[in-house]
Design an enzyme around this catalytic site. Sequence first.
Site, PDB file in Angstrom:
ATOM      1  N   ARG A  22      46.136  34.913  50.696  1.00  9.31           N
ATOM      2  CA  ARG A  22      44.965  34.026  50.648  1.00  9.31           C
ATOM      3  C   ARG A  22      44.893  33.156  51.892  1.00  9.31           C
ATOM      4  O   ARG A  22      43.814  32.947  52.441  1.00  9.31           O
ATOM      5  CB  ARG A  22      44.985  33.147  49.388  1.00  9.31           C
ATOM      6  CG  ARG A  22      44.737  33.928  48.110  1.00  9.31           C
ATOM      7  CD  ARG A  22      44.825  33.049  46.880  1.00  9.31           C
ATOM      8  NE  ARG A  22      46.144  32.428  46.824  1.00  9.31           N
ATOM      9  CZ  ARG A  22      46.402  31.227  46.317  1.00  9.31           C
ATOM     10  NH1 ARG A  22      45.427  30.493  45.814  1.00  9.31           N
ATOM     11  NH2 ARG A  22      47.622  30.749  46.300  1.00  9.31           N
ATOM     12  N   ASN A  40      43.546  33.900  43.542  1.00 13.23           N
ATOM     13  CA  ASN A  40      44.428  34.768  42.770  1.00 13.23           C
ATOM     14  C   ASN A  40      43.837  34.964  41.384  1.00 13.23           C
ATOM     15  O   ASN A  40      43.307  34.024  40.782  1.00 13.23           O
ATOM     16  CB  ASN A  40      45.817  34.143  42.622  1.00 13.23           C
ATOM     17  CG  ASN A  40      46.656  34.271  43.867  1.00 13.23           C
ATOM     18  OD1 ASN A  40      46.373  35.073  44.753  1.00 13.23           O
ATOM     19  ND2 ASN A  40      47.710  33.481  43.942  1.00 13.23           N
TER      20      ASN A  40
END
Length: 93
Positions: A22, A40
Amino acid sequence: MGESDVRLTAWVHGRVQGVGFRWWTRSRALELGLTGYAANKPDGRVQVVAQGSRAACERLLDLLTGGNTPGHVDKVISDWGEPADAIAGFTER
């Protein structure tokens, strides 16, 4: 948002959680001038939502599938649409 802006939603499958994916995605998106987020999901995927020019979103998608990401990407499923409400910056969720 510009007139020709788009919204890319990409579902990234593979070993993409707990490996800096990320953060890496956020860095690439900001370099491309995109707004959005990378989040997520409980099933192990990462959802990437990016808004900006089609060219920049296509480049981000190329980077997500290019093999030089943290972890290991098995596949990316993408969906294109019109930009939704304005998103400020690019965040990790």
